[in-house]
Enzyme design. Sequence first.
Site, PDB file in Angstrom:
ATOM      1  N   HIS A  91      -2.122 -11.973   1.907  1.00 50.02           N
ATOM      2  CA  HIS A  91      -1.728 -11.909   3.321  1.00 50.02           C
ATOM      3  C   HIS A  91      -2.415 -12.982   4.171  1.00 50.02           C
ATOM      4  CE1 HIS A  91      -5.459  -9.680   3.324  1.00 50.02           C
ATOM      5  NE2 HIS A  91      -4.908  -8.601   2.797  1.00 50.02           N
ATOM      6  N   HIS A 140       0.856  -1.197   0.000  1.00 50.27           N
ATOM      7  CA  HIS A 140       0.000   0.000   0.000  1.00 50.27           C
ATOM      8  C   HIS A 140       0.886   1.239   0.000  1.00 50.27           C
ATOM      9  CE1 HIS A 140      -3.697  -2.237   0.793  1.00 50.27           C
ATOM     10  NE2 HIS A 140      -2.916  -3.054   1.464  1.00 50.27           N
ATOM     11  N   ARG A 162      -0.606   4.339  -0.746  1.00 47.39           N
ATOM     12  CA  ARG A 162      -1.494   5.504  -0.519  1.00 47.39           C
ATOM     13  C   ARG A 162      -1.341   6.544  -1.630  1.00 47.39           C
ATOM     14  NH1 ARG A 162      -3.916   2.073   2.799  1.00 47.39           N
ATOM     15  NH2 ARG A 162      -3.071   1.986   4.897  1.00 47.39           N
ATOM     16  N   ASP A 192       2.203  -6.229   2.672  1.00 52.07           N
ATOM     17  CA  ASP A 192       0.983  -5.541   3.124  1.00 52.07           C
ATOM     18  C   ASP A 192       1.364  -4.336   3.984  1.00 52.07           C
ATOM     19  OD1 ASP A 192      -1.701  -4.984   3.219  1.00 52.07           O
ATOM     20  OD2 ASP A 192      -2.146  -6.398   4.830  1.00 52.07           O
TER      21      ASP A 192
END
Length: 336
Positions: free
Chosen positions: A166, A12, A14, A238
């Site tokens: 995950h 991630h 963002r 993750d």
Amino acid sequence: MQLNAPLDMHLHLRDGEMLENIATASAHTFSGAIIMPNLVPPISSKEEVIAYKKRILHAIGDEKFTPYMTLFFKPSYDKAFLTSIREEITAIKLYPAGITTNSEGGVSGFNVEELRPTLEAMSELNLPLCVHGETNGFVMDREAEFVSIYARLATAFPKLKIIMEHITTKESVEALEKYPNLYATITIHHLLITLDDVAGGMLNPHLFCKPIAKRPEDRDALLKVALAAHPKVMFGSDSAPHPKHAKESCGCAAGVFTAPIALQLLAELFENNGASITKLQAFISENAKSIYAITPLTKTITLEKKPFKVPSDYNGVVPIYAGKEIAYSIKEINNG
Ligand SMILES: [Zn+2]
């Protein structure tokens, strides 16, 4: 110890200021990463994919790093649309509705016939489906309950590569063995911690994530396949940054920020468990290369066994093990 072309198959990054603040934490030590699409609004058009990739490349500056882009799954994607976007994306990520950060627009109910047109088109285009596999059940049971949905999808779409993202339970590890088209990513934190580390003593908000860390026997099942570099498992951090105030607060956001020290922690974990560097290399890169059929950029990371004190934060984001000493440091990064 040298690692070649490390890949993070679940990341991630963002957007906006956070992207600018943390992108290099991954781009510095990894050769590439699968970029998750759960922004607000989620990435669901070709224009959004291209624009987001551009923002990522801007944020990483001079680092040599491939962002492997993904699309937020919608059952309305047809073959013409997927064909037009195939070159721009590496996978499509499916979220059950409302299960994690920015997943409100996800899938609710897993009716095979409703999903068939999109999933069949994906099979034909050899486009893997990445899945956040949790139900809306009791928090400790959500992933184990989702295994029946994985089984249904894997059976109904035998040519579709389905990545169980995950994974945190022994039930998911068992499913991996049972269905030829199921694969999995495993994080570093789920290999290291159990629920005891999160909530067994003083609550540790920086270890709070979804799926929540489970029981010791679950962690052992994950360790077994990761340390053996089972050909169907890949490293996916993750790594999920939240600003410090969103973690150290009432209403703590889910996510563990591991990107800057993931390789160092993996080196230590594999060594402590007597697993060879060949296995680590497979877990961190070779398996992903063959599952996704990708050729990452050349990058060699030299790690040395020298204590490293984990910083208290990276641009306002508190990493796992902040302030603690870990056994390995990055010695050199060669982009040649
Ligand atoms: Zn994620």
